[in-house]
Scaffold this active site. Structure first.
Site, PDB file in Angstrom:
ATOM      1  N   HIS A 170     -74.547  36.389  25.333  1.00 53.24           N
ATOM      2  CA  HIS A 170     -74.827  35.569  26.516  1.00 53.24           C
ATOM      3  C   HIS A 170     -74.852  36.393  27.798  1.00 53.24           C
ATOM      4  CE1 HIS A 170     -70.328  35.126  27.210  1.00 53.24           C
ATOM      5  NE2 HIS A 170     -70.750  35.221  28.464  1.00 53.24           N
ATOM      6  N   ASP A 202     -72.237  35.559  19.289  1.00 56.63           N
ATOM      7  CA  ASP A 202     -72.278  36.014  20.677  1.00 56.63           C
ATOM      8  C   ASP A 202     -72.026  37.512  20.796  1.00 56.63           C
ATOM      9  OD1 ASP A 202     -72.658  35.805  23.361  1.00 56.63           O
ATOM     10  OD2 ASP A 202     -70.801  34.729  23.801  1.00 56.63           O
ATOM     11  N   GLY A 239     -67.165  37.352  34.144  1.00 52.20           N
ATOM     12  CA  GLY A 239     -67.499  38.765  34.245  1.00 52.20           C
ATOM     13  C   GLY A 239     -66.781  39.617  33.220  1.00 52.20           C
ATOM     14  N   ASN A 240     -65.688  39.078  32.636  1.00 50.98           N
ATOM     15  CA  ASN A 240     -64.984  39.784  31.566  1.00 50.98           C
ATOM     16  C   ASN A 240     -65.733  39.717  30.233  1.00 50.98           C
ATOM     17  OD1 ASN A 240     -62.002  39.216  33.108  1.00 50.98           O
ATOM     18  ND2 ASN A 240     -62.201  41.087  31.902  1.00 50.98           N
ATOM     19  N   SER A 241     -66.673  38.797  30.117  1.00 50.41           N
ATOM     20  CA  SER A 241     -67.363  38.585  28.847  1.00 50.41           C
ATOM     21  C   SER A 241     -67.978  39.883  28.335  1.00 50.41           C
ATOM     22  CB  SER A 241     -68.470  37.542  29.018  1.00 50.41           C
ATOM     23  OG  SER A 241     -67.936  36.289  29.334  1.00 50.41           O
ATOM     24  N   GLY A 247     -76.737  28.463  -0.900  1.00 47.52           N
ATOM     25  CA  GLY A 247     -77.588  27.367  -1.348  1.00 47.52           C
ATOM     26  C   GLY A 247     -76.832  26.194  -1.933  1.00 47.52           C
ATOM     27  N   VAL A 248     -75.706  25.832  -1.291  1.00 47.32           N
ATOM     28  CA  VAL A 248     -74.940  24.670  -1.747  1.00 47.32           C
ATOM     29  C   VAL A 248     -74.547  23.827  -0.537  1.00 47.32           C
ATOM     30  CG1 VAL A 248     -73.997  25.786  -3.814  1.00 47.32           C
ATOM     31  CG2 VAL A 248     -72.743  25.930  -1.650  1.00 47.32           C
TER      32      VAL A 248
END
Length: 466
Positions: free
Chosen positions: A108, A138, A210-212, A268-269
């Site tokens: 992001h 992310d 801003g820490n992301s 596929g279940v």
């Protein structure tokens, strides 16, 4: 209280000495028991050792693009002005994992970016190339071309972390680069319903806007997680912060570096929780695992011998607790790999081997867009199968969302299908965005949307557009 007041002089002296020894020992024990985060010398040494491997990320995007949650830019000009919309800038964090210039951050942070710049701790700015991104967990991988090798940090085994252990975060909150915060691991394996693969580390170390994309360190200076988001009503940290575990991120990072995309496994279940009643009927004691409620004839589970009613108790050497954990294990396993599976059938354990197929990704032209705190994509064939949708269902599907968004507050979750917005059908992400923008242009502050839940029921929701 003085416990040595009575008795002879010799006894009093001996008792006082004994008391001092006990007090000294207790003080030493308490000091040794304090978490490392409480010892300033340890934190300052640790910060000095790793801080040069943490970088600031600055991005530029068109003003009409949806900014990331860390955006610091200006709003676009009003529609009735002739001033061209100004570019929006946003800030985030990242860290170096390869001295040649490989950097990890959040998806992001660089979402919809036209330009990405990496600012090193000495102020050097380098233009970055996006190698690959994955919106589900992310994570994004960047490459820069430094003139000299960069300082790096390495990942730790995040499966070994313990609740209560001290941690340290470094990042770029509000553009104030090189900011150090500390706390503890508050919880593990948190599912806050932002994607099908949530298993966040929760920490009270401050993670502000801003820490992301920055690293969450253990006291050895290794990265145990990638700081991703904080739940807050005010914009500031309230101690509810989350990081993607290193062990979840590493295989995705490796795939993005090698292929430029994610290649997740698919079994596929269809799955459901194992209730006590079903466990008793299937003679599973004690209750454990998850029930296969359906087998896709085009998937790898059928040829491997799996059947509806089987209970998966172990896959690839890991004990299975719930459907979401099983989905993560399958998704993280390499495509084409033979994986051992233990199922319980008629009260007896059966060993099977399944060769995982690739989880279907949106077809070319099927984009993922962000709006109203949600990530929206078209409904793929794989999603029809996984969600149990009829082939004639038309709409868009929520693949992830901000847990603090109005949509989340209204009960929308990953897998929710939106079929109509204000009495108009939407069958593509573009149609959804256009409808929302039209309603906003009309001055509407909310819209009624028709959603189709995973259980097949439909309901109307009034969703805030502001």
């Amino acid at each position: 209280m003085d416990s040595c007041r009575a008795g002879s002089t010799v006894f009093t002296a001996v008792c006082s000495a004994f008391t001092r020894i006990i007090a000294f020992g207790l003080a030493a024990f308490l000091t040794a028991s304090l978490p490392a985060a409480a010892q300033p010398g340890d934190l300052s040494d640790l910060a000095a050792r790793v801080i040069d491997a943490v970088v600031n990320i600055s991005t530029t995007r068109r003003a009409n693009e949806n900014p990331n949650p860390d955006a610091q830019g200006q709003r676009p000009a009003a529609p009735d002005t002739e001033e061209p919309p100004r570019a929006q800038r946003s800030l985030g964090s990242g860290f170096v994992i390869d001295a040649s210039g490989i950097i990890v951050t959040n998806e992001h942070v660089i979402r919809n970016a036209e330009e990405i710049d990496v600012i090193l701790s000495d102020g050097t700015s380098l233009r970055a190339e996006l190698l690959g991104e994955d919106s589900y967990i992310d994570v994004a991988v960047l490459r820069v071309r430094p003139s000299t090798p960069l300082q790096v940090v390495k990942f730790a085994d995040s499966n070994q972390i313990r609740v209560g252990q001290p941690v340290m975060a470094i990042g770029n909150p509000s553009g104030l680069g090189g900011t150090v915060t500390a706390g503890i691991v508050s919880a593990k394996n948190r599912d806050i319903r932002t994607s099908p693969f949530d298993n966040f580390i929760q920490t009270d170390a401050a993670i502000n806007r801003g820490n992301s994309g920055g690293p969450l360190f253990d006291m050895a200076g290794d990265v145990i997680g990638i700081n991703t988001l904080g739940l807050t009503p005010s914009g500031g940290s309230i101690g509810l912060n989350f990081a993607v575990p290193a062990n979840t991120a590493q295989p995705i990072i490796a795939q993005l570096r090698e292929f430029g995309e994610t290649r997740r496994g698919w079994l596929g279940v269809s799955l459901q929780e194992l209730s006590n009643e079903i466990a008793e009927a299937l003679r599973i004691e004690p209750p454990r695992g998850v029930v296969i409620s359906g087998v896709d004839p085009r998937g790898p589970a059928g040829p491997a011998g799996m059947r509806s009613g089987d209970v998966i108790v172990n896959l690839n050497g890991q004990e299975i607790r719930d459907p979401r954990q099983l989905q993560r294990i399958v998704a993280e396993a390499p495509v084409g790999k033979d994986v051992p599976v233990t199922v319980v059938r008629d009260g007896r354990s059966t060993e099977l081997t399944v060769t995982l197929a690739r989880r279907e990704v949106p077809a070319a032209g099927t984009s993922v867009v962000s709006a109203l705190g949600m990530k929206i994509s078209g409904v793929t064939r794989a999603q029809q199968r996984e969600l149990g949708l009829r082939d004639d269902v038309r709409g868009v599907v929520v693949v992830a969302l901000d847990p603090g968004s109005p949509a989340a507050g209204q009960g929308i979750r990953p897998g929710t299908v939106i079929t109509e917005v204000q009495n108009e059908a939407v069958d593509s992400p573009g149609a959804f965005i256009r409808r929302i923008e039209t309603l906003k242009a009309e001055g509407r502050r909310s819209a009624v949307i028709l959603v189709l839940a995973a259980n097949g029921q439909t309901r109307l929701i009034a969703l805030n557009l502001t």
